[in-house]
Design a protein around this motif. Structure first.
Motif, PDB file in Angstrom:
ATOM      1  N   LEU A   1       0.823  -1.198   0.000  1.00  0.00           N
ATOM      2  CA  LEU A   1       0.000   0.000   0.000  1.00  0.00           C
ATOM      3  C   LEU A   1       0.864   1.258   0.000  1.00  0.00           C
ATOM      4  O   LEU A   1       0.588   2.219  -0.729  1.00  0.00           O
ATOM      5  N   THR A   2       1.924   1.254   0.805  1.00  0.00           N
ATOM      6  CA  THR A   2       2.832   2.400   0.852  1.00  0.00           C
ATOM      7  C   THR A   2       3.495   2.621  -0.504  1.00  0.00           C
ATOM      8  O   THR A   2       3.574   3.754  -0.982  1.00  0.00           O
ATOM      9  N   ALA A   3       3.972   1.567  -1.123  1.00  0.00           N
ATOM     10  CA  ALA A   3       4.613   1.689  -2.430  1.00  0.00           C
ATOM     11  C   ALA A   3       3.631   2.191  -3.486  1.00  0.00           C
ATOM     12  O   ALA A   3       3.974   3.058  -4.299  1.00  0.00           O
ATOM     13  N   GLN A   4       2.416   1.673  -3.451  1.00  0.00           N
ATOM     14  CA  GLN A   4       1.424   2.105  -4.437  1.00  0.00           C
ATOM     15  C   GLN A   4       1.069   3.574  -4.258  1.00  0.00           C
ATOM     16  O   GLN A   4       0.949   4.315  -5.224  1.00  0.00           O
ATOM     17  N   GLN A   5       0.928   4.019  -3.011  1.00  0.00           N
ATOM     18  CA  GLN A   5       0.580   5.413  -2.753  1.00  0.00           C
ATOM     19  C   GLN A   5       1.738   6.358  -3.051  1.00  0.00           C
ATOM     20  O   GLN A   5       1.524   7.506  -3.434  1.00  0.00           O
ATOM     21  N   ALA A   6       2.975   5.902  -2.855  1.00  0.00           N
ATOM     22  CA  ALA A   6       4.130   6.775  -3.027  1.00  0.00           C
ATOM     23  C   ALA A   6       4.592   6.861  -4.476  1.00  0.00           C
ATOM     24  O   ALA A   6       5.066   7.914  -4.911  1.00  0.00           O
TER      25      ALA A   6
ATOM     26  N   GLY B   1      -2.396   6.560 -10.698  1.00  0.00           N
ATOM     27  CA  GLY B   1      -3.226   5.808 -11.640  1.00  0.00           C
ATOM     28  C   GLY B   1      -2.432   4.621 -12.148  1.00  0.00           C
ATOM     29  O   GLY B   1      -2.048   3.749 -11.384  1.00  0.00           O
ATOM     30  N   ARG B   2      -2.133   4.602 -13.428  1.00  0.00           N
ATOM     31  CA  ARG B   2      -1.369   3.508 -14.025  1.00  0.00           C
ATOM     32  C   ARG B   2       0.034   3.945 -14.410  1.00  0.00           C
ATOM     33  O   ARG B   2       0.705   3.280 -15.181  1.00  0.00           O
ATOM     34  N   VAL B   3       0.495   5.086 -13.871  1.00  0.00           N
ATOM     35  CA  VAL B   3       1.781   5.649 -14.251  1.00  0.00           C
ATOM     36  C   VAL B   3       2.710   5.660 -13.041  1.00  0.00           C
ATOM     37  O   VAL B   3       2.304   6.019 -11.934  1.00  0.00           O
ATOM     38  N   LEU B   4       3.968   5.278 -13.258  1.00  0.00           N
ATOM     39  CA  LEU B   4       4.978   5.347 -12.212  1.00  0.00           C
ATOM     40  C   LEU B   4       5.454   6.788 -12.072  1.00  0.00           C
ATOM     41  O   LEU B   4       5.801   7.426 -13.059  1.00  0.00           O
ATOM     42  N   VAL B   5       5.470   7.302 -10.832  1.00  0.00           N
ATOM     43  CA  VAL B   5       5.799   8.705 -10.591  1.00  0.00           C
ATOM     44  C   VAL B   5       6.843   8.789  -9.485  1.00  0.00           C
ATOM     45  O   VAL B   5       6.734   8.130  -8.456  1.00  0.00           O
TER      46      VAL B   5
END
Length: 102
Positions: free
Chosen positions: A49-54, A58-62
Motif C-alpha cells: 500500500l505504501t509503495a502504491q501510494q508513493a 493511476g497507471r503511471v509510475l511517478v
C-alpha cells in the motif's frame, strides 16, 4: 445496478468473508506455516500500500515529493530515530520538495 443493489452485494460479501474466517478449524490455524504467514501478511500488505501510494498515479509510475519524503523516512528509520522524528522528517522533506518544485 442501482446503489442499493451494490450496497446489498457488498454487505453479503463482507459477511461471507467474516463467516469463512470463523469456519476455519482451530487445528488449521495452529500450524507453524499458517502462523508465520499470518504474522507477515500485514507487513507485506502495508508495504504494498505504501509503495502504491508513493510511486503510482493511476497507471503511471511517478517519482515526486512523496517518494522523497518516503526516502527521508526510511533514512530516519535506518538511523533509529524515534517515530515522531521519522514522521517529521518525511513531512519536512516532502513539503520542501513541493515548495522547490513549484
Amino acid at each position: 445496478m442501482n446503489i442499493w443493489t451494490a450496497i446489498a452485494v457488498t454487505v453479503v460479501g463482507c459477511y461471507a468473508v467474516k463467516l469463512a474466517g470463523l469456519l476455519v478449524p482451530a487445528g488449521a490455524l495452529e500450524r507453524p506455516l499458517v502462523q508465520r504467514t499470518a504474522a507477515l501478511l500485514p507487513v507485506a500488505l502495508l508495504a504494498a500500500l505504501t509503495a502504491q501510494q508513493a510511486f503510482a498515479d493511476g497507471r503511471v509510475l511517478v517519482l515526486d515529493a512523496k517518494a522523497a519524503g518516503l526516502a527521508a523516512a526510511a533514512l530516519a528509520l535506518l538511523l533509529r530515530a524515534p517515530f515522531l522524528v521519522v514522521i517529521g522528517a518525511a513531512v519536512v522533506v516532502t513539503a520542501g520538495v513541493r515548495a522547490l518544485a513549484g
